[in-house]
Design an enzyme around this catalytic site. Structure first.
Site, PDB file in Angstrom:
ATOM      1  N   GLU A  49     -37.464  20.684  -7.017  1.00 10.98           N
ATOM      2  CA  GLU A  49     -37.216  19.238  -6.871  1.00 10.98           C
ATOM      3  C   GLU A  49     -37.008  18.945  -5.391  1.00 10.98           C
ATOM      4  OE1 GLU A  49     -34.255  17.350  -9.384  1.00 10.98           O
ATOM      5  OE2 GLU A  49     -34.809  18.612 -11.081  1.00 10.98           O
ATOM      6  N   GLU A  90     -30.255  22.749 -12.904  1.00 11.32           N
ATOM      7  CA  GLU A  90     -28.995  22.351 -12.251  1.00 11.32           C
ATOM      8  C   GLU A  90     -27.799  22.753 -13.120  1.00 11.32           C
ATOM      9  OE1 GLU A  90     -29.073  18.329 -10.631  1.00 11.32           O
ATOM     10  OE2 GLU A  90     -30.627  18.915  -9.206  1.00 11.32           O
TER      11      GLU A  90
HETATM   12  O1  AHR Z   1     -34.988  13.974 -10.227  1.00 17.43           O
HETATM   13  C1  AHR Z   1     -33.875  13.310 -10.729  1.00 17.43           C
HETATM   14  C2  AHR Z   1     -32.727  14.262 -11.031  1.00 17.43           C
HETATM   15  O2  AHR Z   1     -32.274  14.872  -9.864  1.00 17.43           O
HETATM   16  C3  AHR Z   1     -33.036  15.419 -11.939  1.00 17.43           C
HETATM   17  O3  AHR Z   1     -32.986  15.066 -13.272  1.00 17.43           O
HETATM   18  C4  AHR Z   1     -31.961  16.392 -11.607  1.00 17.43           C
HETATM   19  O4  AHR Z   1     -32.358  17.725 -11.809  1.00 17.43           O
HETATM   20  C5  AHR Z   1     -31.632  16.087 -10.158  1.00 17.43           C
HETATM   21  O5  AHR Z   1     -30.287  15.933  -9.958  1.00 17.43           O
END
Ligand code: AHR
Length: 518
Positions: A319, A197
């Protein structure tokens, strides 16, 4: 009337007619002779971050814990995860990755420095779980490690040395340091994330700047002694198509893949809503928001197709999952949430979509494996040693038959409802695959209150039986707690009938079935 036209015609009336109808009917057409791509097992990947009790208390309790453990890893959690055939595990973050300095997590544990986990509740991190503990865990689970490197606050040298430490077999400074720390042979590390991110917690960068950093950092991540790296650029969030476009142009095939993050958040980031206490409208909205990932994937893939027509760069959804308010009484920075049948349906509907896009989509990592967000497992926050498997865990296990199987495209005609926010939700979702001569079909009835009778027309296989499991909760909000750990668990599916060669599946509301067709 043709069922497809029926779907369109009744769209706006359905909300009213549903309450009157005793049950719904739908139709699946499956041709087992028409084979699609292999579904990479990495679509069933996991993510573990130094966040709340994912690592500490979840995966790792240390050798001296009262909780039964194998070299510090929780035995019960290990055993449960082995049954999922976890193909790949991402670590150490997430946002944590861009503040993590790997050298703090090697050597004798009592000598490791501490740090503040600024992203997640300001918890003091003692670094007792580090590179050795993670890579040994992957070996025990039989999965590939996916290392997320620090680009936000780390240096090129630091990342380069980490790769050398993990993978060099020679007489090199980092390999010798690893040997001093008790590991002679290097580990195999394939997946390497260059930042996380980077548009946000990973450095608040613009894609142009990040792309240049990617090129620089990745240059020095060397391949030692036959270890092949698969380098992943930090990708976009949700609808940020410009990020993908800029990185694809500026990085091109200097990366093996670019990532994408997509969370099913329905009420906005400040008021995500309860994991367990929700209305039917919120249930439907969650499912349609989760299905919106299809459009998001399509749009990122279209950009990639235009800029990489030879399909050299993969897309990794590293994610995804639901994100609810934390459970009452728990640390707000630890993201500990319950997990209901609604979450289970988010998982099954998501997989049904992911399977369709594996020409480009090669991995998906649910957030996260234990105790954080849409997890597989919850362990008792008081440290009493209790553990529950979530409904999402059961979907991962039931769907594991699709790992590395040949995708079989299917056609589906079903009723569709309007949900708030002007999204449409088909009330049935399905996916099929073939492996080792066996055809597996997974079907979800997303209706909040109606049984579905689904006619399955199969070409290329004379179906005599459909045997398998059903995951069903009494309510769409049913979940497993430490008091009632088996409220939701799979059972033998008895709703399949074959009559004159025609298969019908009768599936109750908000439930998920996986059957083997014979
Ligand atoms: O999964 C929780 C968080 O969500 C992670 O650390 C981040 O990459 C995303 O914003």
């Amino acid at each position: 009337m043709n069922k497809h036209f029926k779907s369109l015609a009744v769209l706006s009336l359905l909300a009213f007619s549903m309450s009157a109808a005793a049950q719904l009917t739908s139709e699946i057409s499956l041709d087992v002779t028409k084979e699609g791509n292999i579904i990479p097992k990495e679509i069933y990947g996991q993510f573990s971050e130094h966040l709340g009790q994912c690592i500490y208390g979840g995966l790792w309790v240390g050798e001296n814990s009262q909780i039964p453990n194998e070299q510090g890893y929780r035995k019960d959690v290990l055993q449960a995860l082995k049954e999922l055939h976890v193909p790949v595990l991402r670590w150490p973050g997430g946002c944590f990755a861009d503040e993590y300095h790997w050298m703090d997590g090697i050597g004798p544990r009592e000598k490791r420095p501490t740090m503040v986990n600024n992203n997640w509740g300001g918890t003091v991190e003692d670094n007792s779980f580090g590179t050795h503990e993670f890579l040994n865990l992957c070996e025990m689970l039989g999965c590939e490690p996916y290392i997320s490197g620090n680009v936000g606050s780390g240096t090129v040298e630091e990342l380069a040395k980490w790769v050398e430490y993990m993978t060099s077999d020679g007489n090199s400074p980092m390999a010798n340091l690893r040997r001093e720390n008790g590991r002679d042979k290097p580990w195999k590390v394939k997946f390497l994330g260059v930042g996380n991110e980077s548009w946000g917690c990973g450095g608040n960068m613009r894609p142009e700047y990040y792309s240049d950093l990617y090129r620089r950092y990745s240059t020095y991540c060397r391949e030692y002694d036959g270890n092949k790296l698969y380098k992943v650029a930090s990708g976009a969030s949700d609808y940020d198509y410009n990020w993908t476009k800029v990185c694809m142009k500026a990085i091109g095939n200097k990366m093996n893949a670019i990532s994408l993050h997509y969370y099913s958040v329905i009420n906005g980031w400040d008021m995500k809503g309860s994991a367990t206490d929700f209305t039917t409208a919120e249930y439907l909205r969650t499912l349609s928001k989760c299905r919106e990932v299809e459009e998001v994937l399509q749009k990122h893939i279209a950009i990639m197709d235009e800029l990489d027509p030879k399909n050299r760069v993969d897309l990794l959804l590293d994610e995804w999952g639901t994100w609810w308010d934390v459970e009452e009484g728990t640390n707000p920075g630890w993201l500990f949430q319950q997990n209901t049948m609604r979450d289970a349906l988010v998982a099954s509907l998501s997989f049904d979509i992911f399977h369709k896009y594996t020409r480009r989509l090669k991995m998906a990592n649910i957030a996260q494996i234990v105790n954080v967000l849409q997890s597989m497992i919850l362990t008792d926050q008081e440290g009493t040693g209790h553990m529950v498997l979530t409904p999402t865990y059961h979907v991962f296990r039931m769907y594991s038959v699709h790992q590395d199987a040949t995708y079989l495209p299917l056609e589906l005609k079903c009723d569709i409802v309007d949900t708030e926010g002007d999204r449409k939700l088909p009330l049935v979702s399905a996916t099929a695959s073939k492996k080792d001569g066996q055809v597996h079909l997974s079907v979800t009835n997303a209706s909040p209150d109606k049984t579905e009778t689904i006619t399955v027309n199969v070409n290329g296989l004379n179906v005599k039986s459909a045997e398998g499991e059903i995951l069903q909760g009494k309510e769409m909000g049913s979940y497993n707690s430490f008091q009632k750990p088996e409220e939701v668990k799979p059972a033998v599916f008895t709703g399949a009938k074959v009559k004159k060669g025609v298969l019908t599946l009768t599936i109750p509301a908000h439930s998920i079935v996986t059957v083997t067709l014979k």
